[in-house]
Write a protein that holds these residues in place. Structure first.
Motif, PDB file in Angstrom:
ATOM      1  N   GLY A  66       7.681  -0.197   4.570  1.00  0.00           N
ATOM      2  CA  GLY A  66       7.212   0.062   3.213  1.00  0.00           C
ATOM      3  C   GLY A  66       7.417   1.507   2.795  1.00  0.00           C
ATOM      4  N   LEU A  67       7.156   2.444   3.713  1.00  0.00           N
ATOM      5  CA  LEU A  67       7.355   3.855   3.382  1.00  0.00           C
ATOM      6  C   LEU A  67       8.833   4.164   3.168  1.00  0.00           C
ATOM      7  CD1 LEU A  67       6.057   6.607   2.973  1.00  0.00           C
ATOM      8  CD2 LEU A  67       6.306   7.026   5.436  1.00  0.00           C
ATOM      9  N   ILE A  75       0.829  -1.200   0.000  1.00  0.00           N
ATOM     10  CA  ILE A  75       0.000   0.000   0.000  1.00  0.00           C
ATOM     11  C   ILE A  75       0.868   1.257   0.000  1.00  0.00           C
ATOM     12  CG2 ILE A  75      -1.701   1.299   1.331  1.00  0.00           C
ATOM     13  CD1 ILE A  75      -2.801  -1.096  -0.184  1.00  0.00           C
ATOM     14  N   SER A  76       2.111   1.101   0.455  1.00  0.00           N
ATOM     15  CA  SER A  76       3.027   2.242   0.451  1.00  0.00           C
ATOM     16  C   SER A  76       3.338   2.720  -0.962  1.00  0.00           C
ATOM     17  CB  SER A  76       4.335   1.876   1.167  1.00  0.00           C
ATOM     18  OG  SER A  76       4.089   1.551   2.520  1.00  0.00           O
ATOM     19  N   SER A  77       3.006   1.907  -1.970  1.00  0.00           N
ATOM     20  CA  SER A  77       3.225   2.332  -3.355  1.00  0.00           C
ATOM     21  C   SER A  77       2.373   3.552  -3.703  1.00  0.00           C
ATOM     22  CB  SER A  77       2.897   1.187  -4.325  1.00  0.00           C
ATOM     23  OG  SER A  77       1.519   0.828  -4.246  1.00  0.00           O
ATOM     24  N   SER A  78       1.300   3.789  -2.928  1.00  0.00           N
ATOM     25  CA  SER A  78       0.485   4.979  -3.171  1.00  0.00           C
ATOM     26  C   SER A  78       1.297   6.246  -2.936  1.00  0.00           C
ATOM     27  CB  SER A  78      -0.746   4.977  -2.259  1.00  0.00           C
ATOM     28  OG  SER A  78      -0.361   5.041  -0.890  1.00  0.00           O
ATOM     29  N   THR A  79       2.318   6.148  -2.065  1.00  0.00           N
ATOM     30  CA  THR A  79       3.198   7.294  -1.839  1.00  0.00           C
ATOM     31  C   THR A  79       3.940   7.656  -3.114  1.00  0.00           C
ATOM     32  OG1 THR A  79       3.495   6.617   0.472  1.00  0.00           O
ATOM     33  CG2 THR A  79       5.103   8.174  -0.438  1.00  0.00           C
ATOM     34  N   ILE A  80       4.377   6.625  -3.851  1.00  0.00           N
ATOM     35  CA  ILE A  80       5.080   6.867  -5.113  1.00  0.00           C
ATOM     36  C   ILE A  80       4.131   7.478  -6.140  1.00  0.00           C
ATOM     37  CG2 ILE A  80       6.387   5.795  -6.980  1.00  0.00           C
ATOM     38  CD1 ILE A  80       7.266   3.655  -5.041  1.00  0.00           C
ATOM     39  N   GLY A 134       0.293  10.140   8.507  1.00  0.00           N
ATOM     40  CA  GLY A 134      -0.915   9.833   7.749  1.00  0.00           C
ATOM     41  C   GLY A 134      -0.728   8.645   6.832  1.00  0.00           C
ATOM     42  N   GLN A 135       0.463   8.555   6.204  1.00  0.00           N
ATOM     43  CA  GLN A 135       0.767   7.418   5.335  1.00  0.00           C
ATOM     44  C   GLN A 135       0.894   6.138   6.149  1.00  0.00           C
ATOM     45  OE1 GLN A 135      -0.118   9.159   2.612  1.00  0.00           O
ATOM     46  NE2 GLN A 135       1.455   8.117   1.432  1.00  0.00           N
ATOM     47  N   PHE A 136       1.546   6.218   7.321  1.00  0.00           N
ATOM     48  CA  PHE A 136       1.674   5.045   8.197  1.00  0.00           C
ATOM     49  C   PHE A 136       0.307   4.484   8.565  1.00  0.00           C
ATOM     50  CE2 PHE A 136       5.759   7.018  10.140  1.00  0.00           C
ATOM     51  CZ  PHE A 136       6.527   6.462   9.132  1.00  0.00           C
TER      52      PHE A 136
END
Length: 276
Positions: free
Chosen positions: A148-149, A68-73, A97-99
């Protein structure tokens, strides 16, 4: 706090709208449960389905907390992250917020699998077991969402992130006892497994779901819910403490990496770039 809630809400809603991904991610884990529970049906595992269900559930939480951390990219490439950071918002709030969104989505995914498990043989004696299982999934999701982040903030490319995450998740999952019991692994892999944080997440979650946290230490070791290392017995409680240490390290590293990332240098055409 408003920033954290807004990012959490945005990411969770985006995931829930992707129905195809949601359905496939719910169905695929049961393939592993069916295959591996059949393989170990005649082995030392007394109830292979609940045993495998616990391992597959927590490994799904682990996998999703990373992916799900790929949404950061995606946010980096689309320019959304740059626009957010231009506003008077601290990067720490954005990282939190991402965590939380990654951990929430991963926990929800694990909970769905766990609930479906009641239709294929999972049984608990008290609702407190479900509460403790949810807390363990949330804890595990938060621990590995930091990991992941960290990967996402260093790769800055969805293609590279997918390759790196696959290279990380597959070995960590299979050398954790989630699918294959430690007693069936080569001794070299067992030693490596003791260095794997997923090993302790699996042992902790499995002990909770199977309601065996109160067993004597020797019985926990025999059922691979605890480990003997350097003369010390790593019980489920100790596994939780080890996960807490790994989580603190991951969160610190990912936060520092995210805060120091120069999003203006992210390539908008998604070409691969990896900065370690």
């Amino acid at each position: 706090m408003d920033t954290i809630i807004a990012l959490w809400s945005r990411n969770t809603k985006a995931f829930m709208r992707d129905r195809a991904r949601l359905v496939i991610s719910c169905v695929f884990p049961f393939f592993f449960i069916y295959v591996f529970s059949a393989i170990f049906k005649n082995q030392f595992i007394e109830n292979p389905v609940p045993y495998m269900l616990a391992g597959v559930t927590i490994s799904t939480v682990f996998d999703f907390s990373l992916r799900i951390s790929s949404s950061t990219i995606d946010d980096m490439v689309s320019g959304f992250m740059k626009e957010v950071l231009v506003s008077p918002i601290s990067r720490l709030s954005v990282a939190v917020g991402q965590f939380l969104s990654s951990a929430t989505i991963a926990t929800a995914q694990g909970l769905i699998i766990l609930l479906v498990g009641f239709f294929i043989g999972l049984r608990v004696s008290t609702p407190l077991t479900i509460v403790n299982a949810i807390l363990a999934m949330a804890f595990t999701g938060l621990v590995f969402s930091g990991f992941g982040l960290f990967i996402a903030s260093r790769t800055k490319s969805i293609q590279t992130f997918q390759v790196v995450s696959m290279a990380v998740t597959m070995p960590m999952t299979f050398i954790s006892g989630a699918y294959i019991p430690f007693s069936l692994l080569p001794k070299t892999l067992v030693v490596i497994g003791y260095l794997n944080p997923m090993t302790y997440a699996v042992a902790l979650f499995r002990a909770i779901v199977l309601e065996k946290t109160g067993l004597p230490q020797d019985q926990l070791v025999n059922e691979e819910l605890a480990f003997q290392m350097l003369g010390v017995t790593v019980t489920p409680f100790v596994s939780m403490l080890i996960l807490l240490v790994f989580g603190a390290v991951f969160l610190v590293l990912s936060t520092l990496s995210f805060v120091n990332t120069d999003f203006s240098k992210v390539n908008r055409n998604k070409s691969d770039s990896l900065e370690w």
